[in-house]
Enzyme design. Structure first.
Site, PDB file in Angstrom:
ATOM      1  N   SER A  16       0.785  -1.230   0.000  1.00  0.00           N
ATOM      2  CA  SER A  16       0.000   0.000   0.000  1.00  0.00           C
ATOM      3  C   SER A  16       0.820   1.285   0.000  1.00  0.00           C
ATOM      4  O   SER A  16       0.276   2.371  -0.135  1.00  0.00           O
ATOM      5  CB  SER A  16      -0.942   0.023   1.213  1.00  0.00           C
ATOM      6  N   ARG A  17       2.142   1.149   0.154  1.00  0.00           N
ATOM      7  CA  ARG A  17       2.991   2.340   0.180  1.00  0.00           C
ATOM      8  C   ARG A  17       4.336   2.071  -0.479  1.00  0.00           C
ATOM      9  O   ARG A  17       4.745   0.930  -0.642  1.00  0.00           O
ATOM     10  CB  ARG A  17       3.262   2.788   1.629  1.00  0.00           C
ATOM     11  N   VAL A  65       1.738 -10.198   7.890  1.00  0.00           N
ATOM     12  CA  VAL A  65       2.474 -11.345   7.356  1.00  0.00           C
ATOM     13  C   VAL A  65       3.006 -12.245   8.470  1.00  0.00           C
ATOM     14  O   VAL A  65       3.398 -13.392   8.214  1.00  0.00           O
ATOM     15  CB  VAL A  65       3.653 -10.896   6.458  1.00  0.00           C
ATOM     16  N   SER A 143      17.826  -6.581  -0.008  1.00  0.00           N
ATOM     17  CA  SER A 143      18.407  -5.238   0.110  1.00  0.00           C
ATOM     18  C   SER A 143      19.912  -5.334  -0.022  1.00  0.00           C
ATOM     19  O   SER A 143      20.504  -6.367   0.286  1.00  0.00           O
ATOM     20  CB  SER A 143      18.063  -4.631   1.474  1.00  0.00           C
ATOM     21  N   TYR A 155      18.329  -5.959  10.374  1.00  0.00           N
ATOM     22  CA  TYR A 155      17.833  -5.832   8.986  1.00  0.00           C
ATOM     23  C   TYR A 155      18.763  -6.546   7.998  1.00  0.00           C
ATOM     24  O   TYR A 155      18.307  -7.266   7.106  1.00  0.00           O
ATOM     25  CB  TYR A 155      17.724  -4.347   8.653  1.00  0.00           C
ATOM     26  N   LYS A 159      17.671  -9.658   5.651  1.00  0.00           N
ATOM     27  CA  LYS A 159      17.728  -9.554   4.191  1.00  0.00           C
ATOM     28  C   LYS A 159      18.696 -10.572   3.588  1.00  0.00           C
ATOM     29  O   LYS A 159      18.481 -11.060   2.476  1.00  0.00           O
ATOM     30  CB  LYS A 159      18.108  -8.132   3.781  1.00  0.00           C
ATOM     31  N   ILE A 188      16.742   3.857  -1.951  1.00  0.00           N
ATOM     32  CA  ILE A 188      15.535   4.238  -2.693  1.00  0.00           C
ATOM     33  C   ILE A 188      14.788   5.307  -1.898  1.00  0.00           C
ATOM     34  O   ILE A 188      14.691   5.233  -0.671  1.00  0.00           O
ATOM     35  CB  ILE A 188      14.599   3.028  -2.899  1.00  0.00           C
TER      36      ILE A 188
END
Length: 254
Positions: A16-17, A65, A143, A155, A159, A188
């Site tokens: 959604s984003r 999720v 990533s 993170y 990843k 990004i």
């Protein structure tokens, strides 16, 4: 845009984003039925309205999720609505950045649960449909942080784990016409990177300029750059690309 995904159904987590929304838009514009699950209710409502106004077939559900039953129920409903689940994009993600000595158990577990448990649950649920129909495309969002990044022990580990999951499932599911690949974005422009700038106390424009100076193509990435890579791997004609990690970072990654 072509209709290369006409008749296909794409299921996108965290759609959604940011990057997820751009991926959803790309599939919808190229003819796919699209399904989004996300925990951000307001963003889901806005995205659903935006796509529905353009006449795109869309399914949305507020779901996490990290909850197996919610994932499986959403898959069941999407299959009931569109008759197939052809493409799965595991995009849902969170950041809980901190240096190791400051990182809490919750910082670690939250990131592991969303990225790794979430991708595992979604892949396991989707493969039942894909194996049965002898066709599928799974694209996991990794990533460049998988290669190591200061302040992101959680993170980066998650990843990197996504890449191991990708390569293993490519071996297991390849014989059934299901390819599994990963896209690893570099820097990004998204709400997440803007939050990072805020966390470290630097204006986003300043951070973006500094990052752009380090990138060979001379700019930071945009969500549509990632959507382009995902669409490439989701294409029927990409059937001989399997178990790969595509770095989309404006330059080579080691």
């Amino acid at each position: 845009m072509t209709g290369r995904f006409k008749g296909r159904t794409a299921f996108v987590t965290g759609g959604s984003r940011g990057i997820g929304k751009e991926i959803v838009k790309r599939f919808a514009e190229e003819g796919a039925n699209v399904a989004i699950i996300d925990v951000n209710e307001q963003a889901v409502i806005e995205t659903e309205k935006e796509l529905a106004e353009k006449g795109f077939p869309i399914y949305t559900k507020i779901a996490s999720v990290t909850e197996q039953e919610q994932i499986e129920q959403a898959m069941k409903e999407v299959y009931g609505a569109f008759g197939a689940i052809d493409i799965l994009v595991n995009n849902a993600g969170v950041l809980r950045d901190n240096l190791l000595f400051k990182m809490t158990d919750d910082d670690w577990l939250t990131v592991m649960d969303v990225h790794l448990k979430g991708a595992f649950y979604a892949c396991r649920a989707a493969q039942k449909y894909m194996v049965k129909q002898q066709y599928g495309r799974v694209i996991n969002i990794s990533s460049t942080s998988a290669l190591g990044n200061r302040g992101q022990a959680n993170y980066a580990t998650a990843k990197a784990g996504i890449q191991g999951l990708t390569k293993t499932l490519a071996i297991e599911l390849g014989p059934f016409g299901v390819t599994v690949n990963a896209v690893a974005p570099g820097f990004i422009e998204t709400d997440m990177t803007k939050a990072t700038a805020e966390r470290i106390g630097v204006p986003f424009a300043e951070l973006a300029k500094a990052k752009a100076n380090e990138i060979p193509v001379g700019r930071i990435g945009r969500p549509e750059d990632i959507a382009q890579a995902v669409a490439f791997l989701a294409d029927e004609r990409s059937s001989f690309i399997n178990g790969q990690v595509l770095y989309v970072a404006g330059g080579p990654e080691n």
